[in-house]
Design a protein around this motif. Structure first.
Motif, PDB file in Angstrom:
ATOM      1  N   SER A   9       0.833  -1.192   0.000  1.00 48.37           N
ATOM      2  CA  SER A   9       0.000   0.000   0.000  1.00 48.37           C
ATOM      3  C   SER A   9       0.870   1.245   0.000  1.00 48.37           C
ATOM      4  N   ALA A  10       0.339   2.305  -0.602  1.00 50.84           N
ATOM      5  CA  ALA A  10       1.032   3.588  -0.595  1.00 50.84           C
ATOM      6  C   ALA A  10       0.932   4.265   0.763  1.00 50.84           C
ATOM      7  N   CYS A  11       0.031   3.783   1.599  1.00 53.24           N
ATOM      8  CA  CYS A  11      -0.082   4.304   2.960  1.00 53.24           C
ATOM      9  C   CYS A  11       0.148   3.143   3.925  1.00 53.24           C
ATOM     10  N   SER A  12       0.053   3.407   5.199  1.00 53.39           N
ATOM     11  CA  SER A  12       0.329   2.372   6.194  1.00 53.39           C
ATOM     12  C   SER A  12      -0.929   1.534   6.441  1.00 53.39           C
ATOM     13  N   SER A  13      -1.512   1.007   5.365  1.00 51.17           N
ATOM     14  CA  SER A  13      -2.721   0.193   5.475  1.00 51.17           C
ATOM     15  C   SER A  13      -2.377  -1.168   6.059  1.00 51.17           C
ATOM     16  N   THR A  14      -3.229  -1.698   6.880  1.00 54.55           N
ATOM     17  CA  THR A  14      -3.035  -3.019   7.464  1.00 54.55           C
ATOM     18  C   THR A  14      -4.298  -3.848   7.229  1.00 54.55           C
ATOM     19  N   PRO A  15      -4.144  -5.160   7.140  1.00 51.77           N
ATOM     20  CA  PRO A  15      -5.323  -6.003   6.918  1.00 51.77           C
ATOM     21  C   PRO A  15      -6.273  -5.957   8.108  1.00 51.77           C
ATOM     22  N   SER A  16      -7.532  -6.209   7.833  1.00 51.10           N
ATOM     23  CA  SER A  16      -8.529  -6.196   8.906  1.00 51.10           C
ATOM     24  C   SER A  16      -8.302  -7.383   9.833  1.00 51.10           C
ATOM     25  N   GLN A  17      -8.728  -7.222  11.076  1.00 54.71           N
ATOM     26  CA  GLN A  17      -8.584  -8.297  12.034  1.00 54.71           C
ATOM     27  C   GLN A  17      -9.416  -9.507  11.624  1.00 54.71           C
ATOM     28  N   ALA A  18     -10.567  -9.254  10.989  1.00 50.93           N
ATOM     29  CA  ALA A  18     -11.403 -10.364  10.531  1.00 50.93           C
ATOM     30  C   ALA A  18     -10.686 -11.197   9.478  1.00 50.93           C
ATOM     31  N   HIS A  19      -9.943 -10.523   8.590  1.00 46.46           N
ATOM     32  CA  HIS A  19      -9.203 -11.251   7.559  1.00 46.46           C
ATOM     33  C   HIS A  19      -8.049 -12.030   8.180  1.00 46.46           C
ATOM     34  N   VAL A  20      -7.361 -11.435   9.129  1.00 42.19           N
ATOM     35  CA  VAL A  20      -6.285 -12.135   9.830  1.00 42.19           C
ATOM     36  C   VAL A  20      -6.836 -13.374  10.531  1.00 42.19           C
ATOM     37  N   THR A  21      -8.016 -13.252  11.123  1.00 42.75           N
ATOM     38  CA  THR A  21      -8.632 -14.392  11.804  1.00 42.75           C
ATOM     39  C   THR A  21      -8.926 -15.523  10.831  1.00 42.75           C
ATOM     40  N   LEU A  22      -9.444 -15.174   9.641  1.00 46.15           N
ATOM     41  CA  LEU A  22      -9.705 -16.200   8.627  1.00 46.15           C
ATOM     42  C   LEU A  22      -8.420 -16.921   8.228  1.00 46.15           C
ATOM     43  N   VAL A  23      -7.361 -16.169   8.023  1.00 42.42           N
ATOM     44  CA  VAL A  23      -6.081 -16.767   7.657  1.00 42.42           C
ATOM     45  C   VAL A  23      -5.544 -17.610   8.803  1.00 42.42           C
ATOM     46  N   SER A  24      -5.794 -17.200  10.042  1.00 42.34           N
ATOM     47  CA  SER A  24      -5.325 -17.946  11.208  1.00 42.34           C
ATOM     48  C   SER A  24      -6.045 -19.281  11.362  1.00 42.34           C
ATOM     49  N   HIS A  25      -7.255 -19.390  10.839  1.00 45.54           N
ATOM     50  CA  HIS A  25      -7.946 -20.678  10.871  1.00 45.54           C
ATOM     51  C   HIS A  25      -7.122 -21.739  10.147  1.00 45.54           C
ATOM     52  N   ARG A  26      -6.420 -21.343   9.103  1.00 43.17           N
ATOM     53  CA  ARG A  26      -5.605 -22.285   8.340  1.00 43.17           C
ATOM     54  C   ARG A  26      -4.396 -22.754   9.130  1.00 43.17           C
ATOM     55  N   GLY A  27      -3.913 -21.913  10.048  1.00 40.73           N
ATOM     56  CA  GLY A  27      -2.729 -22.257  10.824  1.00 40.73           C
ATOM     57  C   GLY A  27      -2.866 -21.778  12.255  1.00 40.73           C
ATOM     58  N   PRO A  28      -3.534 -22.559  13.098  1.00 42.37           N
ATOM     59  CA  PRO A  28      -3.838 -22.091  14.450  1.00 42.37           C
ATOM     60  C   PRO A  28      -2.677 -22.175  15.430  1.00 42.37           C
ATOM     61  N   ASP A  29      -1.512 -22.690  14.996  1.00 47.32           N
ATOM     62  CA  ASP A  29      -0.397 -22.845  15.940  1.00 47.32           C
ATOM     63  C   ASP A  29       0.314 -21.529  16.232  1.00 47.32           C
ATOM     64  N   ALA A  30       0.326 -20.618  15.275  1.00 43.85           N
ATOM     65  CA  ALA A  30       0.967 -19.308  15.494  1.00 43.85           C
ATOM     66  C   ALA A  30       0.611 -18.388  14.334  1.00 43.85           C
ATOM     67  N   THR A  31       0.532 -17.095  14.624  1.00 46.11           N
ATOM     68  CA  THR A  31       0.321 -16.080  13.584  1.00 46.11           C
ATOM     69  C   THR A  31       1.248 -14.915  13.871  1.00 46.11           C
ATOM     70  N   ARG A  32       2.003 -14.484  12.848  1.00 43.52           N
ATOM     71  CA  ARG A  32       2.928 -13.361  13.012  1.00 43.52           C
ATOM     72  C   ARG A  32       2.835 -12.434  11.812  1.00 43.52           C
ATOM     73  N   THR A  33       3.189 -11.174  12.046  1.00 45.04           N
ATOM     74  CA  THR A  33       3.182 -10.154  10.992  1.00 45.04           C
ATOM     75  C   THR A  33       4.539  -9.439  10.973  1.00 45.04           C
ATOM     76  N   HIS A  34       5.022  -9.172   9.776  1.00 46.07           N
ATOM     77  CA  HIS A  34       6.263  -8.420   9.601  1.00 46.07           C
ATOM     78  C   HIS A  34       5.988  -7.287   8.605  1.00 46.07           C
ATOM     79  N   ALA A  35       6.315  -6.060   8.987  1.00 49.70           N
ATOM     80  CA  ALA A  35       6.056  -4.884   8.145  1.00 49.70           C
ATOM     81  C   ALA A  35       7.376  -4.281   7.676  1.00 49.70           C
ATOM     82  N   ILE A  36       7.379  -3.782   6.448  1.00 52.28           N
ATOM     83  CA  ILE A  36       8.554  -3.181   5.817  1.00 52.28           C
ATOM     84  C   ILE A  36       8.127  -1.884   5.151  1.00 52.28           C
ATOM     85  N   THR A  37       9.005  -0.886   5.186  1.00 49.91           N
ATOM     86  CA  THR A  37       8.806   0.324   4.403  1.00 49.91           C
ATOM     87  C   THR A  37       9.890   0.383   3.334  1.00 49.91           C
ATOM     88  N   ALA A  38       9.476   0.469   2.080  1.00 49.48           N
ATOM     89  CA  ALA A  38      10.428   0.487   0.971  1.00 49.48           C
ATOM     90  C   ALA A  38       9.863   1.330  -0.158  1.00 49.48           C
TER      91      ALA A  38
END
Length: 567
Positions: A9-38
């Motif tokens: 994103s051109a701004c500091s947009s982050t995914p919604s918590q609901a979307h993160v939760t859906l993705v976490s259903h696929r892998g319930p052992d751990a969820t992590r996020t890493h952000a980069i500015t470039a």
């Protein structure tokens, strides 16, 4: 296996918590996020972890401190440059190493050397984001492009705008310019994956010797599947936290089930189960997941009173056998067992008993997964959201079957009275056998119309469009329950064997059947050789008809499978 969620994103947009939760259903052992500015952009990479392989969990995204490169990897690499990974090796770490050592701008050389089932997103630390899926599209990856923003994910967020990433290609985003490059054989003339072309030679008189259980083709298929299964069932971890499954386990059941089979009782899945027996430890149980649905339309038809007898006819109509058994006479809805009306329940039980007879030392567990119509309605919206951007009636009927089968919640034991949910996170599927070995009715039709040339053309067409079909959809609905589907028939070595084998060594429609159907004849003969006589004779049946998920409501009886979904 992991869930992937990437945002540029051109701004500091982050995914919604609901979307993160859906993705976490696929892998319930751990969820992590890493952000980069470039280059004035924000890159947010999120991974959820389902730990199924190796000795220790490997949290993602992986980050290289020296280059700043980041990898989100979803899937399994069975071989790299033709060599199986060492036993106990972590494929995510191995793939990250070879990506970091790839020549600049030649990521496709690394990706093309991977044999396995995967999707990925990789920030190379220099200004490029690479992404793609394996040649057959066995892992999901969808994309949504909006003004000033691009998102890649294993599953959408329930909103519109998502498209499926093409299987077998490789994409690159230049973060600074926003330019997107897509590398495929069509766009560049460059072959990324080394999948061989099909042997399209017409059979000669010398090749028309009838197939038998002693034919070299039968032993060749067995050897290829044996290696494929060996790779797919080794190093499987037990779930690190049993509470993730909240299952009911009988007192006499073991907790060490690591592998389950999506089990209709057809020849494809039964051969997979039978060969899995040869490579799994002898004391490890195998769960056979058999799903059946209450279909109100079928129940209503079976419960209707018989039509008035036409006295002009000499005798009343005789009901057609179902899997060799004459169905019971129509009765009241209350007396009907709607799940016994599902063809896959009958064939599943038949093949289960045959497995028990052929391999008596293995603890086979037949799990009857019975889904009432009320539960279908309760989960319908969730399944529609998960399978998107697929959105037809046929998509829904197939997705429902995989969704509930993958959940693995049913009944255990000979009487089917004990509640049970499989702890297995690895689900083996027989998908791919029909496309590779000529198992669809359209293959026999093509032969009748145009001989072996017509059959070869139809087989080649099926193979070419395999990656454009429905594997991403199936991955999205099954992985929602933290389960990973693996496809032994789509192993690169099995595919190479099938591509090289002459057509008469797979499905010799031009020769007499001699008690064995010519569709997938080499596989049927293998089943016979392995002691599975009844399974060898089971007819091909699509999952939506075997499990009775097709046209479940009376209102849908006139709809076509290609019709869009009704509200």
């Amino acid at each position: 296996m992991c869930g992937i969620l990437f945002n540029l994103s051109a701004c500091s947009s982050t995914p919604s918590q609901a979307h993160v939760t859906l993705v976490s259903h696929r892998g319930p052992d751990a969820t992590r996020t890493h952000a980069i500015t470039a280059h004035g952009k924000t890159l947010t990479l999120t991974s959820s972890l389902l730990s199924v392989r190796g000795s220790e969990p490997t949290l993602q995204p992986l980050v290289d401190a020296s280059t700043g490169s980041v990898l989100c990897w979803n899937g399994e690499a069975w071989r790299v440059h033709g060599h199986p990974l060492a036993e106990g090796a972590n494929d995510t770490l191995e793939i990250f190493k070879v990506l970091l050592n790839a020549p600049e701008g030649r990521i496709q050389d690394v990706i093309g050397a991977i044999e396995g089932e995967f999707a990925f997103v990789f920030w190379d630390g220099h200004g490029g984001v690479w992404f793609g899926r394996d040649w057959a599209g066995r892992r999901s990856l969808v994309v949504r492009r909006r003004e000033g923003e691009m998102e890649l994910a294993s599953v959408g967020d329930g909103e519109g705008g998502w498209e499926e990433i093409e299987a077998g290609g490789l994409g690159r985003i230049d973060v600074e310019s926003g330019e997107e490059t897509w590398i495929t054989r069509r766009s560049t003339g460059e072959e990324i994956y080394g999948i061989p072309s099909m042997n399209l030679s017409q059979p000669t008189l010398e090749e028309l010797a009838p197939l038998s259980v002693d034919s070299l083709e039968v032993s060749g298929l067995h050897d290829a599947l044996l290696e494929s299964l060996r790779l797919r069932v080794r190093d499987v971890q037990l779930p690190p936290n049993a509470d993730l499954h909240s299952r009911h386990v009988p007192a006499n059941a073991q907790e060490d089930v690591r592998v389950a089979v999506l089990f209709s009782g057809g020849v494809d899945c039964t051969v997979i189960a039978r060969i899995a027996h040869e490579v799994l430890p002898p004391d490890e149980p195998i769960d056979l997941l058999n799903v059946a649905f209450e279909n109100p339309r079928i129940v209503a038809a079976r419960s209707a009173p018989p039509p008035a007898l036409n006295l002009k006819k000499k005798k009343a109509a005789v009901p057609r056998p179902l899997n060799g058994v004459i169905p019971p006479a129509p009765t009241t809805t209350a007396e009907l067992d709607p799940y016994a009306l599902c063809p896959d329940r009958a064939t599943g039980l038949s093949s289960y008993h045959e497995l028990c007879k052929t391999c008596p030392t293995r603890r086979w567990r037949f799990i009857s997964i019975n889904i009432p119509y009320t539960e279908v309605l309760e989960h319908r919206k969730t399944v529609i959201d998960l399978m998107y951007p697929h959105n037809t009636e046929m998509d829904l009927s197939i997705a429902l079957a995989f969704y509930f089968a993958a959940r693995g919640r049913g009944a255990f034991g000979s009487s089917g009275s004990q509640d049970y949910t499989t702890p297995a996170r690895i689900l083996l599927s027989g998908l791919g056998a029909d496309e590779l070995l000529g198992g669809y009715s359209r293959h026999s039709t093509a032969f009748r119309r145009a001989g072996y040339q017509g059959l070869l053309d139809e087989l080649d067409l099926d193979f070419q469009r395999l990656g454009k079909r429905n594997l991403g959809r199936d991955d999205r609905v099954a992985a929602h329950w933290a389960k990973e589907m693996r496809y032994p028939f789509l192993d690169e070595k099995v595919v190479s064997w099938a591509m090289a084998t002459p057509v008469v060594g797979k499905c010799p429609f031009g020769e007499p059947e001699n008690g064995v159907e010519n569709g997938k004849k080499v596989l049927r003969l293998l089943a016979k050789k392995l002691g599975m006589e009844k399974a060898a004779g089971e007819a091909k049946r699509a999952v939506q008809f075997g499990a009775r998920t097709a046209k479940m409501s009376v209102e849908s009886r006139k709809m076509k499978g290609t019709d869009g979904l009704m509200a």
